[in-house]
Design a protein around this motif. Structure first.
Motif, PDB file in Angstrom:
ATOM      1  N   ARG B  27      -1.187 -17.125 -12.463  1.00 28.31           N
ATOM      2  CA  ARG B  27      -0.524 -16.183 -13.350  1.00 28.31           C
ATOM      3  C   ARG B  27      -0.326 -14.854 -12.638  1.00 28.31           C
ATOM      4  NH1 ARG B  27      -0.742 -12.010 -16.316  1.00 28.31           N
ATOM      5  NH2 ARG B  27      -2.908 -11.486 -15.917  1.00 28.31           N
ATOM      6  N   VAL B  28       0.914 -14.368 -12.622  1.00 29.73           N
ATOM      7  CA  VAL B  28       1.169 -13.057 -12.015  1.00 29.73           C
ATOM      8  C   VAL B  28       1.692 -12.071 -13.041  1.00 29.73           C
ATOM      9  CG1 VAL B  28       1.545 -13.946  -9.685  1.00 29.73           C
ATOM     10  CG2 VAL B  28       3.482 -13.784 -11.262  1.00 29.73           C
ATOM     11  N   GLY B  29       2.046 -12.558 -14.235  1.00 33.89           N
ATOM     12  CA  GLY B  29       2.551 -11.648 -15.249  1.00 33.89           C
ATOM     13  C   GLY B  29       2.573 -12.323 -16.607  1.00 33.89           C
ATOM     14  N   PHE B  30       3.199 -11.632 -17.571  1.00 35.57           N
ATOM     15  CA  PHE B  30       3.370 -12.172 -18.918  1.00 35.57           C
ATOM     16  C   PHE B  30       4.784 -11.827 -19.376  1.00 35.57           C
ATOM     17  CE2 PHE B  30      -1.349 -12.095 -19.496  1.00 35.57           C
ATOM     18  CZ  PHE B  30      -1.506 -13.354 -20.072  1.00 35.57           C
ATOM     19  N   VAL B  31       5.493 -12.789 -19.971  1.00 32.11           N
ATOM     20  CA  VAL B  31       6.834 -12.537 -20.507  1.00 32.11           C
ATOM     21  C   VAL B  31       6.783 -12.761 -22.007  1.00 32.11           C
ATOM     22  CG1 VAL B  31       9.271 -13.234 -20.456  1.00 32.11           C
ATOM     23  CG2 VAL B  31       7.888 -13.318 -18.349  1.00 32.11           C
ATOM     24  N   ARG B  32       7.380 -11.853 -22.757  1.00 31.79           N
ATOM     25  CA  ARG B  32       7.406 -12.034 -24.213  1.00 31.79           C
ATOM     26  C   ARG B  32       8.140 -13.316 -24.559  1.00 31.79           C
ATOM     27  NH1 ARG B  32       8.675  -6.658 -27.620  1.00 31.79           N
ATOM     28  NH2 ARG B  32       9.611  -8.279 -28.920  1.00 31.79           N
ATOM     29  N   ARG B  33       7.550 -14.100 -25.457  1.00 34.67           N
ATOM     30  CA  ARG B  33       8.191 -15.349 -25.881  1.00 34.67           C
ATOM     31  C   ARG B  33       9.624 -15.097 -26.346  1.00 34.67           C
ATOM     32  NH1 ARG B  33       5.076 -19.989 -26.896  1.00 34.67           N
ATOM     33  NH2 ARG B  33       2.869 -19.620 -26.478  1.00 34.67           N
ATOM     34  N   ASP B  34       9.852 -14.002 -27.074  1.00 34.12           N
ATOM     35  CA  ASP B  34      11.195 -13.779 -27.618  1.00 34.12           C
ATOM     36  C   ASP B  34      12.151 -13.197 -26.581  1.00 34.12           C
ATOM     37  OD1 ASP B  34      10.174 -11.243 -27.518  1.00 34.12           O
ATOM     38  OD2 ASP B  34      10.258 -10.875 -29.669  1.00 34.12           O
ATOM     39  N   ILE B 109       8.956  -3.983 -14.486  1.00 37.71           N
ATOM     40  CA  ILE B 109       7.507  -4.204 -14.494  1.00 37.71           C
ATOM     41  C   ILE B 109       7.041  -4.684 -15.867  1.00 37.71           C
ATOM     42  CG2 ILE B 109       5.275  -2.985 -14.341  1.00 37.71           C
ATOM     43  CD1 ILE B 109       6.569  -3.449 -11.642  1.00 37.71           C
ATOM     44  N   GLU B 110       7.550  -4.037 -16.921  1.00 34.37           N
ATOM     45  CA  GLU B 110       7.081  -4.398 -18.260  1.00 34.37           C
ATOM     46  C   GLU B 110       7.710  -5.692 -18.753  1.00 34.37           C
ATOM     47  OE1 GLU B 110       7.600  -0.806 -20.548  1.00 34.37           O
ATOM     48  OE2 GLU B 110       6.394   0.297 -19.092  1.00 34.37           O
ATOM     49  N   PHE B 111       8.982  -5.932 -18.393  1.00 32.48           N
ATOM     50  CA  PHE B 111       9.621  -7.180 -18.810  1.00 32.48           C
ATOM     51  C   PHE B 111       8.819  -8.373 -18.295  1.00 32.48           C
ATOM     52  CE2 PHE B 111      12.426 -10.792 -18.456  1.00 32.48           C
ATOM     53  CZ  PHE B 111      13.139 -10.765 -19.642  1.00 32.48           C
ATOM     54  N   PHE B 112       8.396  -8.295 -17.029  1.00 31.91           N
ATOM     55  CA  PHE B 112       7.658  -9.409 -16.443  1.00 31.91           C
ATOM     56  C   PHE B 112       6.130  -9.261 -16.617  1.00 31.91           C
ATOM     57  CE2 PHE B 112      11.657  -9.980 -13.912  1.00 31.91           C
ATOM     58  CZ  PHE B 112      11.954 -11.252 -14.383  1.00 31.91           C
ATOM     59  N   GLY B 113       5.694  -8.141 -17.148  1.00 28.51           N
ATOM     60  CA  GLY B 113       4.264  -7.961 -17.444  1.00 28.51           C
ATOM     61  C   GLY B 113       3.370  -8.088 -16.227  1.00 28.51           C
ATOM     62  N   VAL B 114       3.852  -7.607 -15.079  1.00 30.16           N
ATOM     63  CA  VAL B 114       3.045  -7.711 -13.864  1.00 30.16           C
ATOM     64  C   VAL B 114       2.143  -6.488 -13.728  1.00 30.16           C
ATOM     65  CG1 VAL B 114       4.637  -9.196 -12.608  1.00 30.16           C
ATOM     66  CG2 VAL B 114       4.924  -6.710 -12.493  1.00 30.16           C
ATOM     67  N   VAL B 285     -10.396  -6.193 -11.899  1.00 30.03           N
ATOM     68  CA  VAL B 285     -10.146  -6.943 -10.678  1.00 30.03           C
ATOM     69  C   VAL B 285      -9.235  -8.127 -10.921  1.00 30.03           C
ATOM     70  CG1 VAL B 285     -11.212  -8.207  -8.783  1.00 30.03           C
ATOM     71  CG2 VAL B 285     -12.392  -6.271  -9.820  1.00 30.03           C
ATOM     72  N   ARG B 286      -9.668  -8.987 -11.793  1.00 28.17           N
ATOM     73  CA  ARG B 286      -8.996 -10.269 -11.932  1.00 28.17           C
ATOM     74  C   ARG B 286      -7.855 -10.219 -12.913  1.00 28.17           C
ATOM     75  NH1 ARG B 286     -14.130 -11.078 -12.570  1.00 28.17           N
ATOM     76  NH2 ARG B 286     -13.776 -11.092 -14.798  1.00 28.17           N
ATOM     77  N   GLY B 287      -7.727  -9.132 -13.693  1.00 26.55           N
ATOM     78  CA  GLY B 287      -6.827  -9.222 -14.824  1.00 26.55           C
ATOM     79  C   GLY B 287      -7.420 -10.249 -15.767  1.00 26.55           C
ATOM     80  N   ASP B 288      -6.618 -10.901 -16.553  1.00 30.38           N
ATOM     81  CA  ASP B 288      -7.144 -11.832 -17.536  1.00 30.38           C
ATOM     82  C   ASP B 288      -6.477 -13.176 -17.354  1.00 30.38           C
ATOM     83  OD1 ASP B 288      -8.544  -9.796 -19.604  1.00 30.38           O
ATOM     84  OD2 ASP B 288      -6.775  -8.950 -18.672  1.00 30.38           O
ATOM     85  N   ALA B 289      -7.114 -14.191 -17.873  1.00 28.90           N
ATOM     86  CA  ALA B 289      -6.588 -15.555 -17.716  1.00 28.90           C
ATOM     87  C   ALA B 289      -5.240 -15.673 -18.420  1.00 28.90           C
ATOM     88  CB  ALA B 289      -7.569 -16.547 -18.293  1.00 28.90           C
TER      89      ALA B 289
END
Lengths: 289, 289
Positions: B27-34, B109-114, B285-289
């Motif tokens: 995992r390198v980021g988070f993208v909003r489902r919508d 940065i925010e769109f991809f949540g990195v 350090v790790r960020g989150d799962a």
């Protein structure tokens, strides 16, 4: 250079070797599996099972719990399982600032693996090459870590004492700081570690304080717990931290790393920087499951 | 008084509203489902499933990943999904100091949540009632938090810049600090937060620096990003932090709380003390799962 190994060695803990100590359904400590059998001598106080040590439901309230644990303490001392009382009471609470669960002789903290709180004071002055510390050499008569190096002032927070009151008291006893001076100390954060020790487990929160001392101040021990004080530059202390294992008492390494992080002696360009910042503060609040 | 609600509001994040962005199984980021549906326009770059957005296995190495994400960025801008480029590159890495995975326009940065990294500098001087800060009022033209109060110097760490180099550069641009002065700044720790924002998610590490300024120093903005600078006592700043929600840009509240913890303006007798110390540094350090 490795500061991080101190964070790791101060957090070495194998849960499979411990049983949770439960009070009213909540974990309040950890007892070594190979010590738990000694608690079978007190069936009215402890209920032992394969996966927990439980304080009897019949023990209601902090006074009753304190009396029960005192009885167990005396029995364990008589049986030679634990060392004699330290005759200093620690409060075991439902979180920092939370309600009292029971008081316990300081000598039993590790046997029962309960959370303890302490204050550490970095006594420093401004030197030609950056900060310099007044470092204590622990008396050879100390029960823990005799002869090792320590912060100028450090001490456990006893039952009935606040953090700040403990700091003023220990600063006077350990380093001869008059309150006119010690009230210039300031809180600077907190460190948490949890480590297996021969007697059980140490789960401790250190409240860290700094004091910038006048150049002519010389600490003077009054309680016999310190053999001498010496000036060491912060850089030299951090070199000792990174290169040696037993020069400083183990938790003091963490306090010096924390000082280095706050005062720019350890910088973000250090590869372990974030691991250090995070590692010093893991699970401060809740402890662990 | 409530400092802790800032820690909570800066860490508001509902994982069920996001899909992990995966690269080579990590995992390198988070993208909003919508928002994820917009990535269907780039099937050679992203593979979408019910539980993840995955960068195509055909994209090999940081140069190829950067080019692919640039192509997607341009497409998303043309489609009006995201705002125009900021024309500043951020490096997305395998952990702080780790190898480069790809570069990305700051606006994405925010769109991809990195994970992003920034520096914040507390510019302070010693006042009659304790520390005083030079506080910036952000220009009304800023894309983020226009008109809100800010640290004297703050800025994102761009691709190819170290933390310290970013600090010197931003200190010169934002507050007119000559390097002769700014080199007296020192690192003082790090803060981490992760929060849902309208554009996606912000997962940021702030490297915190302090500088004790001479009494006659007056900051002078040179890049148009600051409307004015004002002196505010640290106690007044912490009062604003505890009593207001939008006087300071949201993450600046955390930096001021951290300063208060390190400089003894927030003390262990505060009930939330340990929750604050821990809450500012969660999962650095790790960020989150």
């Amino acid at each position: 250079m490795s500061y991080l190994r101190h964070v790791e060695s101060c957090n070495r803990f194998d849960p499979s070797r411990f049983l949770p100590l439960l009070l009213a359904g909540r974990r309040v400590g950890f007892v070594r599996r190979d010590s738990a059998g000694h608690l079978e001598a007190f069936p009215h106080i402890f209920r032992l099972s394969a996966d927990a040590v439980t304080l009897s439901d019949a023990i209601d309230g902090p006074t009753a719990a304190t009396e029960a644990l005192d009885e167990a303490t005396d029995g364990l001392i008589r049986a030679g399982v634990v060392k004699p009382r330290r005759n200093e009471r620690f409060a075991v609470t439902d979180g920092w600032g939370g309600r009292l669960l029971f008081e316990l002789d300081r000598g039993m903290i590790e046997f029962f693996g309960v959370r303890a709180y302490a204050v550490h004071l970095n006594g420093w002055r401004s030197g030609a090459d950056g900060p310099e510390f007044w470092i204590a050499k622990r008396a050879m008569s100390k029960a823990v870590a005799p002869g090792q190096l320590d912060n100028m002032v450090a001490g456990g927070i006893g039952a009935g004492y606040a953090a700040w009151a403990t700091l003023l008291k220990e600063a006077a006893e350990e380093a001869g700081l008059p309150e006119m001076l010690s009230r210039h100390a300031h809180a600077a954060g907190a460190i948490r570690y949890r480590v297996e020790l021969p007697d059980g487990m140490r789960d401790e929160v250190l409240f860290v304080y700094d004091i910038l001392l006048p150049p002519d101040f010389v600490p003077r021990n009054t309680d016999g717990e310190v053999d001498d004080f010496r000036i060491l530059s912060a850089r030299e202390c951090l070199r000792l931290v990174s290169e040696t294992d037993h020069q400083f008492m183990y938790d003091v390494n963490l306090v010096l790393i924390d000082f280095g992080l706050r005062h720019g002696l350890i910088v973000p360009e250090e590869p372990d920087y974030l691991a250090l910042v995070e590692g010093l503060r893991g699970s401060l609040v809740r402890g662990d499951a």
